[in-house]
Scaffold this motif. Structure first.
Motif, PDB file in Angstrom:
ATOM      1  N   MET A  86      36.060 -22.929  20.816  1.00 20.07           N
ATOM      2  CA  MET A  86      34.852 -22.263  20.326  1.00 20.07           C
ATOM      3  C   MET A  86      34.656 -22.330  18.816  1.00 20.07           C
ATOM      4  O   MET A  86      33.620 -21.896  18.300  1.00 20.07           O
ATOM      5  N   GLY A  87      35.639 -22.844  18.092  1.00 17.11           N
ATOM      6  CA  GLY A  87      35.472 -23.022  16.652  1.00 17.11           C
ATOM      7  C   GLY A  87      35.310 -21.713  15.904  1.00 17.11           C
ATOM      8  O   GLY A  87      36.018 -20.734  16.161  1.00 17.11           O
ATOM      9  N   LYS A  88      34.321 -21.661  15.005  1.00 16.80           N
ATOM     10  CA  LYS A  88      34.166 -20.491  14.136  1.00 16.80           C
ATOM     11  C   LYS A  88      33.650 -19.260  14.887  1.00 16.80           C
ATOM     12  O   LYS A  88      33.731 -18.143  14.368  1.00 16.80           O
ATOM     13  N   GLY A  89      33.128 -19.450  16.089  1.00 18.45           N
ATOM     14  CA  GLY A  89      32.682 -18.299  16.871  1.00 18.45           C
ATOM     15  C   GLY A  89      33.791 -17.683  17.703  1.00 18.45           C
ATOM     16  O   GLY A  89      33.563 -16.698  18.405  1.00 18.45           O
ATOM     17  N   LEU A 135      27.024 -12.728  29.205  1.00 12.51           N
ATOM     18  CA  LEU A 135      27.424 -13.080  27.840  1.00 12.51           C
ATOM     19  C   LEU A 135      26.716 -14.346  27.352  1.00 12.51           C
ATOM     20  O   LEU A 135      26.333 -14.444  26.181  1.00 12.51           O
ATOM     21  N   ILE A 136      26.549 -15.312  28.247  1.00  9.18           N
ATOM     22  CA  ILE A 136      25.855 -16.547  27.885  1.00  9.18           C
ATOM     23  C   ILE A 136      24.430 -16.243  27.441  1.00  9.18           C
ATOM     24  O   ILE A 136      23.959 -16.709  26.401  1.00  9.18           O
ATOM     25  N   ARG A 137      23.727 -15.438  28.240  1.00 11.62           N
ATOM     26  CA  ARG A 137      22.326 -15.128  27.933  1.00 11.62           C
ATOM     27  C   ARG A 137      22.204 -14.282  26.664  1.00 11.62           C
ATOM     28  O   ARG A 137      21.295 -14.492  25.856  1.00 11.62           O
ATOM     29  N   ILE A 138      23.123 -13.343  26.463  1.00  6.17           N
ATOM     30  CA  ILE A 138      23.093 -12.514  25.256  1.00  6.17           C
ATOM     31  C   ILE A 138      23.271 -13.378  24.012  1.00  6.17           C
ATOM     32  O   ILE A 138      22.544 -13.233  23.020  1.00  6.17           O
ATOM     33  N   ASN A 139      24.221 -14.295  24.054  1.00  7.57           N
ATOM     34  CA  ASN A 139      24.462 -15.168  22.900  1.00  7.57           C
ATOM     35  C   ASN A 139      23.328 -16.166  22.693  1.00  7.57           C
ATOM     36  O   ASN A 139      23.014 -16.523  21.559  1.00  7.57           O
ATOM     37  N   ARG A 142      20.626 -14.127  21.043  1.00  4.83           N
ATOM     38  CA  ARG A 142      21.054 -13.662  19.727  1.00  4.83           C
ATOM     39  C   ARG A 142      21.046 -14.763  18.680  1.00  4.83           C
ATOM     40  O   ARG A 142      20.689 -14.522  17.517  1.00  4.83           O
ATOM     41  N   PHE A 143      21.410 -15.977  19.047  1.00  8.89           N
ATOM     42  CA  PHE A 143      21.590 -17.041  18.066  1.00  8.89           C
ATOM     43  C   PHE A 143      20.511 -18.135  18.113  1.00  8.89           C
ATOM     44  O   PHE A 143      20.641 -19.137  17.424  1.00  8.89           O
ATOM     45  N   ASN A 144      19.487 -17.936  18.936  1.00  5.39           N
ATOM     46  CA  ASN A 144      18.436 -18.941  19.015  1.00  5.39           C
ATOM     47  C   ASN A 144      17.063 -18.280  18.981  1.00  5.39           C
ATOM     48  O   ASN A 144      16.888 -17.178  19.516  1.00  5.39           O
ATOM     49  N   LYS A 145      16.108 -18.949  18.380  1.00  8.10           N
ATOM     50  CA  LYS A 145      14.733 -18.471  18.366  1.00  8.10           C
ATOM     51  C   LYS A 145      14.097 -18.719  19.737  1.00  8.10           C
ATOM     52  O   LYS A 145      14.465 -19.665  20.438  1.00  8.10           O
ATOM     53  N   PRO A 146      13.126 -17.887  20.115  1.00  8.94           N
ATOM     54  CA  PRO A 146      12.455 -18.088  21.408  1.00  8.94           C
ATOM     55  C   PRO A 146      11.876 -19.492  21.570  1.00  8.94           C
ATOM     56  O   PRO A 146      11.929 -20.067  22.667  1.00  8.94           O
ATOM     57  N   ILE A 236      29.294 -20.548  26.685  1.00  8.94           N
ATOM     58  CA  ILE A 236      28.940 -19.620  25.611  1.00  8.94           C
ATOM     59  C   ILE A 236      28.723 -20.368  24.300  1.00  8.94           C
ATOM     60  O   ILE A 236      27.778 -20.085  23.550  1.00  8.94           O
ATOM     61  N   SER A 237      29.576 -21.334  24.009  1.00 10.23           N
ATOM     62  CA  SER A 237      29.435 -22.122  22.781  1.00 10.23           C
ATOM     63  C   SER A 237      28.132 -22.902  22.782  1.00 10.23           C
ATOM     64  O   SER A 237      27.423 -22.968  21.763  1.00 10.23           O
ATOM     65  N   ASN A 238      27.765 -23.468  23.917  1.00  7.61           N
ATOM     66  CA  ASN A 238      26.504 -24.200  24.023  1.00  7.61           C
ATOM     67  C   ASN A 238      25.315 -23.273  23.839  1.00  7.61           C
ATOM     68  O   ASN A 238      24.295 -23.648  23.237  1.00  7.61           O
ATOM     69  N   ALA A 239      25.431 -22.047  24.369  1.00  8.85           N
ATOM     70  CA  ALA A 239      24.339 -21.073  24.241  1.00  8.85           C
ATOM     71  C   ALA A 239      24.163 -20.627  22.793  1.00  8.85           C
ATOM     72  O   ALA A 239      23.037 -20.345  22.356  1.00  8.85           O
ATOM     73  N   ARG A 240      25.254 -20.589  22.027  1.00  6.95           N
ATOM     74  CA  ARG A 240      25.185 -20.183  20.621  1.00  6.95           C
ATOM     75  C   ARG A 240      24.603 -21.286  19.738  1.00  6.95           C
ATOM     76  O   ARG A 240      24.179 -21.020  18.615  1.00  6.95           O
TER      77      ARG A 240
END
Length: 243
Positions: A86-89, A135-139, A142-146, A236-240
């Motif tokens: 997941m790197g820095k996340g 968690l996938i949907r929340i991230n 949280r980290f992407n614009k609509p 999760i990483s892809n979703a972020r």
């Protein structure tokens, strides 16, 4: 003749989930099953280990003992796995990934303790899949614009031509189902195979099935735990995105 003998020997094979007792909850009949008991046993063992480990770490010495070394090794390896994927996340998911890894692994190998593995019940694996899906949907939100989310859902075509939107939506909804079914099917198949070995061979299956336990309970259980956690971290990483 031989087929009839095999059927008669396997007549008492039981791999089903059984109700232990029932109670009424707001007018509905609710059963406590063998799966609930197995989950409770796994949780109690893990909570006991966590309490002892927490006490050992708080009283850690400069020259660590065996138990302290084991605890530190477990935490180090789990955190390293999350860091690599997941790197820095990663820091925000140490606790979650570590928790589900230990819970799923111990649930998978609980057959060695005479329990019916909780992960051989689809109700357990589906719950784990739904938590990951949430968690996938929340991230993602949280980290992407609509606009970026819409663009991704319409990919590979432009966002003004959402022909692929229904297909991408189905693939997103299928994530918790695929995660839960993969884990459930693999653990249940191992449970069925071992039940067949003991049910059909009976007294002949005294010592040599230990090799099968090593594969179905330990090796396969560890592999399925790793796969579930790796897919969770990847989704999760892809979703972020790149955040």
């Amino acid at each position: 003749m031989g087929y009839d003998i095999m059927l008669s020997q396997g007549a008492d094979i039981d791999i089903m989930i059984h109700g232990i007792f029932k109670y009424s909850f707001f007018g509905h009949e609710v059963w406590i099953t063998t799966t609930h008991v197995s989950i409770l046993m796994v949780m109690l063992i893990l909570m006991g280990f966590a309490l002892v480990a927490n006490r050992a770490i708080k009283r850690a010495s400069e020259v660590p003992g065996t138990f302290q070394n084991v605890v530190e090794l477990i935490v180090e390896k789990l955190d390293g796995m999350v860091d690599t994927t997941m790197g820095k996340g990663a820091p925000g998911f140490y606790n979650y990934i570590g928790t589900i890894f230990i819970f799923i692994l111990f649930s998978n190998i609980s057959g060695l303790l005479g329990l019916r593995p909780p992960t051989a019940d689809y109700g357990t694996t589906l719950a784990l899949g739904l938590i990951t899906f949430t968690l996938i949907r929340i991230n993602q939100i949280r980290f992407n614009k609509p606009a970026d989310i819409w663009k991704d859902m319409c990919s590979p075509l432009p966002p003004w031509l959402p022909i692929w939107f229904p297909i991408n939506l189905i693939s997103e909804i299928a994530v918790p189902i695929s995660l839960s079914l993969r884990l459930f099917a693999n653990i249940l198949s191992g449970t069925v195979m071992m039940a067949l070995v003991y049910g059909l061979l009976q007294w002949v299956a005294s010592a040599w099935p230990a090799a099968l336990h090593v594969y179905f309970d330990l090796f396969s259980g560890a592999i399925q735990t790793y796969v579930f956690c790796m897919l969770t971290m990847t989704y999760i990483s892809n979703a972020r995105g790149e955040n």
